[in-house]
Design a protein around this motif. Structure first.
Motif, mmCIF file in Angstrom:
data_model
loop_
_atom_site.group_PDB
_atom_site.id
_atom_site.type_symbol
_atom_site.label_atom_id
_atom_site.label_comp_id
_atom_site.label_asym_id
_atom_site.label_seq_id
_atom_site.Cartn_x
_atom_site.Cartn_y
_atom_site.Cartn_z
ATOM 1 N N LEU A 34 0.835 -1.212 0.000
ATOM 2 C CA LEU A 34 0.000 0.000 0.000
ATOM 3 C C LEU A 34 0.866 1.257 0.000
ATOM 4 C CD1 LEU A 34 -2.881 1.187 0.208
ATOM 5 C CD2 LEU A 34 -2.686 1.016 2.690
ATOM 6 N N LEU A 35 1.893 1.270 0.822
ATOM 7 C CA LEU A 35 2.781 2.432 0.891
ATOM 8 C C LEU A 35 3.595 2.601 -0.392
ATOM 9 C CD1 LEU A 35 3.963 1.944 4.572
ATOM 10 C CD2 LEU A 35 2.756 3.954 3.711
ATOM 11 N N LEU A 36 4.036 1.485 -0.983
ATOM 12 C CA LEU A 36 4.815 1.558 -2.218
ATOM 13 C C LEU A 36 3.978 2.060 -3.390
ATOM 14 C CD1 LEU A 36 6.921 -1.732 -2.001
ATOM 15 C CD2 LEU A 36 7.777 0.607 -1.804
ATOM 16 N N THR A 37 2.736 1.600 -3.480
ATOM 17 C CA THR A 37 1.874 2.023 -4.601
ATOM 18 C C THR A 37 1.254 3.392 -4.351
ATOM 19 O OG1 THR A 37 0.047 0.756 -3.604
ATOM 20 C CG2 THR A 37 1.298 -0.302 -5.377
ATOM 21 N N GLY A 38 1.159 3.787 -3.076
ATOM 22 C CA GLY A 38 0.607 5.110 -2.762
ATOM 23 C C GLY A 38 1.588 6.219 -3.070
ATOM 24 N N SER A 39 2.872 5.944 -2.883
ATOM 25 C CA SER A 39 3.912 6.924 -3.216
ATOM 26 C C SER A 39 4.514 6.526 -4.554
ATOM 27 C CB SER A 39 4.989 6.926 -2.129
ATOM 28 O OG SER A 39 5.980 7.869 -2.411
ATOM 29 N N ASP A 40 3.934 7.042 -5.648
ATOM 30 C CA ASP A 40 4.254 6.502 -6.974
ATOM 31 C C ASP A 40 5.610 6.952 -7.516
ATOM 32 O OD1 ASP A 40 2.703 8.603 -9.479
ATOM 33 O OD2 ASP A 40 3.595 9.168 -7.586
ATOM 34 N N ILE A 41 6.363 7.727 -6.731
ATOM 35 C CA ILE A 41 7.686 8.170 -7.198
ATOM 36 C C ILE A 41 8.604 6.973 -7.383
ATOM 37 C CG2 ILE A 41 9.777 9.394 -6.461
ATOM 38 C CD1 ILE A 41 8.016 11.557 -5.327
ATOM 39 N N TRP A 42 8.629 6.057 -6.409
ATOM 40 C CA TRP A 42 9.502 4.879 -6.496
ATOM 41 C C TRP A 42 9.084 3.980 -7.649
ATOM 42 C CZ3 TRP A 42 8.827 3.385 -0.642
ATOM 43 C CH2 TRP A 42 9.317 4.445 0.143
ATOM 44 N N LEU A 43 7.789 3.710 -7.739
ATOM 45 C CA LEU A 43 7.316 2.822 -8.796
ATOM 46 C C LEU A 43 7.507 3.432 -10.175
ATOM 47 C CD1 LEU A 43 4.070 1.298 -7.280
ATOM 48 C CD2 LEU A 43 6.193 0.131 -7.755
ATOM 49 N N ARG A 44 7.370 4.750 -10.260
ATOM 50 C CA ARG A 44 7.571 5.419 -11.546
ATOM 51 C C ARG A 44 8.991 5.182 -12.046
ATOM 52 N NH1 ARG A 44 7.355 11.432 -10.832
ATOM 53 N NH2 ARG A 44 5.341 10.937 -9.924
ATOM 54 N N ASP A 45 9.966 5.290 -11.133
ATOM 55 C CA ASP A 45 11.371 5.056 -11.511
ATOM 56 C C ASP A 45 11.590 3.609 -11.954
ATOM 57 O OD1 ASP A 45 11.945 7.655 -10.871
ATOM 58 O OD2 ASP A 45 12.607 7.198 -8.830
ATOM 59 N N ILE A 46 10.959 2.666 -11.240
ATOM 60 C CA ILE A 46 11.095 1.240 -11.595
ATOM 61 C C ILE A 46 10.512 0.984 -12.980
ATOM 62 C CG2 ILE A 46 10.357 -1.112 -11.010
ATOM 63 C CD1 ILE A 46 10.415 -0.199 -8.049
ATOM 64 N N PHE A 47 9.281 1.490 -13.215
ATOM 65 C CA PHE A 47 8.613 1.272 -14.500
ATOM 66 C C PHE A 47 9.383 1.931 -15.646
ATOM 67 C CE2 PHE A 47 4.489 0.474 -12.139
ATOM 68 C CZ PHE A 47 4.389 -0.838 -12.545
ATOM 69 N N GLU A 48 9.926 3.124 -15.379
ATOM 70 C CA GLU A 48 10.675 3.819 -16.434
ATOM 71 C C GLU A 48 11.966 3.074 -16.778
ATOM 72 O OE1 GLU A 48 11.175 7.832 -15.158
ATOM 73 O OE2 GLU A 48 9.116 8.408 -15.675
ATOM 74 N N SER A 49 12.615 2.506 -15.750
ATOM 75 C CA SER A 49 13.838 1.733 -16.005
ATOM 76 C C SER A 49 13.542 0.451 -16.785
ATOM 77 C CB SER A 49 14.538 1.392 -14.682
ATOM 78 O OG SER A 49 13.729 0.511 -13.912
ATOM 79 N N LEU A 50 12.318 -0.087 -16.608
ATOM 80 C CA LEU A 50 11.922 -1.291 -17.339
ATOM 81 C C LEU A 50 11.276 -0.971 -18.689
ATOM 82 C CD1 LEU A 50 10.365 -3.361 -14.397
ATOM 83 C CD2 LEU A 50 12.582 -3.738 -15.483
ATOM 84 N N ASN A 51 11.144 0.344 -18.974
ATOM 85 C CA ASN A 51 10.555 0.788 -20.245
ATOM 86 C C ASN A 51 9.096 0.352 -20.404
ATOM 87 O OD1 ASN A 51 11.375 2.507 -22.186
ATOM 88 N ND2 ASN A 51 12.228 0.965 -23.553
ATOM 89 N N ILE A 52 8.336 0.408 -19.327
ATOM 90 C CA ILE A 52 6.923 0.004 -19.357
ATOM 91 C C ILE A 52 6.063 1.227 -19.635
ATOM 92 C CG2 ILE A 52 5.023 -0.928 -17.960
ATOM 93 C CD1 ILE A 52 7.094 -2.626 -16.497
#
Length: 305
Positions: free
Chosen positions: A52-70
């Motif tokens: 919940l905390l990881l998906t609520g703060s989308d800054i971390w996930l945004r970096d992960i998705f961008e590095s994976l080119n999603i």
């Protein structure tokens, strides 16, 4: 980055670390020791709050998705769906925690006493139902969320820099809001009812024990400490839930989200998953004893050096 955003990120980091510590602790207890009936519930709650905390703060996930080119659309649908599922699971599992603790401390003369020895059986069934219901019911979020597009703003509502909600049919929106509200009111009602029941039991137990034990012994009771912890968690959850509910549903009804209200909602939504592990760590004697043991071992190692 705004000061509120810095606070939200610090809150998320603190919450994730505390929940990860608690998750590892409960996994260790479940696998290597004799767990309490509520330990499996607390273990799940820690995992849910991490996600919940990881998906609520989308800054971390945004970096992960961008590095994976999603692509943004997949990212938005995934994070929004998972976040909403975890929010629903948080209220459901918190409710289960209160119910099972009420059953655990219920006296042998009560109606709930007959369920005490079947808690594990009922727990597994309850977990399966709660997870399957929330995963399936929240699936409509996949259809009505996605990357921000060029369509008119009346048909979409921007909720983050890249993601938006798409407008629903009036009947579908009314139906989903009604079911969600009914579910949440029912669960909160159960939480408050079990909390009142536990308060009554504690009050009666305290009156009876005054004649048999000292007050210091009563304060040291593990059952009483665990019950007080759950009562505090339920109280915090109910307050934070209604604040979050008012902000989010006002935005949906007005079909308008501004960055300030979004950040305030994220902060409020993250309060409960952040304070829950801190309260549990500070009130569970097993955690405190383990930390003291680790401290003494480290002290002994450093003294040898």
């Amino acid at each position: 980055m705004s000061s509120l955003r810095i606070v939200i990120n610090f809150q998320a980091v603190l919450g994730v670390l505390a929940n990860m510590f608690l998750l590892v602790f409960y996994i260790f207890i479940i696998l290597c020791h004799r767990p309490k009936p509520t330990d499996m519930i607390s273990c799940q709650l820690a995992f849910i709050h991490i996600v919940l905390l990881l998906t609520g703060s989308d800054i971390w996930l945004r970096d992960i998705f961008e590095s994976l080119n999603i692509e943004n659309d997949f990212k938005c649908k995934t994070t929004f769906y998972i976040n909403r599922v975890m929010r629903s699971l948080s209220i459901s599992i918190t409710c289960l925690l209160g119910v099972f603790q009420a059953v655990t401390i219920s006296p042998s003369s009560s109606l709930l006493a007959k369920f005490k020895y079947k808690l594990k059986k009922y727990m597994i069934s309850a977990f399966l139902f709660v997870w399957s219901f929330n995963l399936s019911f929240t699936s409509y979020r996949i259809i009505y969320s996605g990357a921000f597009t060029n369509m008119s703003e009346t048909k979409q509502m921007k909720v983050t820099k890249f993601c938006s909600l798409f407008s629903m049919n009036y009947i579908i929106r009314t139906l989903t809001l009604t079911v969600t509200f009914s579910r949440d009111v029912f669960l909160i009602g159960v939480m408050l009812a079990t909390s009142a029941y536990m308060v009554i039991i504690l009050f009666r137990h305290q009156r009876q024990c005054k004649h048999l034990h000292s007050l210091s012994h009563l304060r040291a009771s593990p059952e009483k400490r665990a019950t007080q912890t759950i009562l505090l968690l339920v109280f915090c959850f109910v307050i934070m839930y209604w604040v979050d509910f008012i902000i989010s549903h006002t935005a949906v009804l007005l079909w308008m989200y501004d960055p300030v209200s979004l950040n305030i909602q994220i902060f409020v939504m993250n309060v409960y998953p952040t304070i829950t592990p801190l309260v549990q760590i500070s009130s569970d004697n097993r955690v405190i004893n383990m930390l003291k043991h680790i401290q003494s071992v480290c002290h002994h190692i450093f003294r040898k050096r």
